[in-house]
Design an enzyme around this catalytic site. Sequence first.
Site, mmCIF file in Angstrom:
data_model
loop_
_atom_site.group_PDB
_atom_site.id
_atom_site.type_symbol
_atom_site.label_atom_id
_atom_site.label_comp_id
_atom_site.label_asym_id
_atom_site.label_seq_id
_atom_site.Cartn_x
_atom_site.Cartn_y
_atom_site.Cartn_z
ATOM 1 N N CYS A 151 -0.616 2.415 -4.272
ATOM 2 C CA CYS A 151 -1.534 3.625 -4.443
ATOM 3 C C CYS A 151 -0.375 4.966 -4.360
ATOM 4 O O CYS A 151 0.378 5.088 -3.508
ATOM 5 C CB CYS A 151 -2.704 3.792 -3.631
ATOM 6 S SG CYS A 151 -3.759 2.513 -3.737
ATOM 7 N N HIS A 201 0.787 -1.163 -0.127
ATOM 8 C CA HIS A 201 0.022 0.036 0.066
ATOM 9 C C HIS A 201 0.887 1.265 0.102
ATOM 10 O O HIS A 201 2.095 1.280 0.245
ATOM 11 C CB HIS A 201 -0.818 -0.061 1.316
ATOM 12 C CG HIS A 201 -1.996 -1.089 1.077
ATOM 13 N ND1 HIS A 201 -3.123 -0.783 0.175
ATOM 14 C CD2 HIS A 201 -2.136 -2.251 1.607
ATOM 15 C CE1 HIS A 201 -3.906 -1.917 0.406
ATOM 16 N NE2 HIS A 201 -3.132 -2.820 1.222
#
Length: 340
Positions: free
Chosen positions: A62, A15
């Site tokens: 991301c 992430h």
Amino acid sequence: LCTHTDRVFVYFADHGAPGFVAFPTKYYVVPTQLKAEALMKAFAKMRAEGRYAEMVVYVEACESGSMFNNVLRSDINVLAVSAATPFESSWACYYNNTLGTYQGDCFSNHWLENSDTATLEQESIAKQIEVVSSETENSTVCTYGDLAISQQTVSAFLGSKMPSPPTPPNPSPSTLVSASHKSPKKHGNHIEGSGASSRDVTLDVLRRLSEDDVGGVASAAGFVHFRREVAKHALQQEERAREAADMVFDKISKALHVQAASAQGGTSGGEWPPHPFPPKPENTCTGKAPTEKEWACYDRALLGVDKWCGGFTDYSLKYASRLLQACMAGGGGGASLKTF
């Protein structure tokens, strides 16, 4: 140990949020975040110590472009490729009904598949990036740093490809399904639709499992029923946690908006929060980056979330950009989070 003659390939998948990537640990044996500044210092130190000749870095996360946008120098022999721009999510693909999960992220799936099928001794890194960019439909693949490295072959960094193992039998059509209701696109033995944003993978998977029909072999019915009931309970918990995060960060955003307006001596006009890196129209991979002072403000705000708000989840990481936006607008600071 690597030396000044070595070509180094680094692949990271996890992430991320503006200016950092996250690690999956609840224990502080190692830091749970790697900041862009720390990564750049590591590159510079390795370069100065002669610990690589050239380096290629692929990052699946991301907002992964923010790890390199306006901070990665082009003179230290590092080429970075990100799965997404500094201001968008990366996406998961290839949902597997049997396993009840996505089998990978789109960018990662595509560069790995290309490496399986291409002749690595002939294909350039630039060509691989071109192919992967065309197949990664929901995020924009970006390149940073020493772009001349991309003219070398993939094998210069991954090595020569070993003989492929025997091809396994094709999975049944019910095993791999499209990731959306849109028309699926075939990639080898996998079927891919639009996928799911990495922020929403947990919610998407739990919804799929909670709606799973028993069907099929009778002996599996008991397991599927049990899995469905567990998923329903977990889905309720996930939805409550997301709602709580939405409320907390909505309050923070409104308070920071007021602080920003006060710091600017009036009312902060326009859309709030403003985008942290207003992209150039012709290239969403680049744009305005925060100043050193704004990064320091952002770091304090991130620490504030960990200390007073229970830290980030896979979902609430999407709100990290709001803290950076506030810092860039003149209204942010970790101390302001204490009241929430």
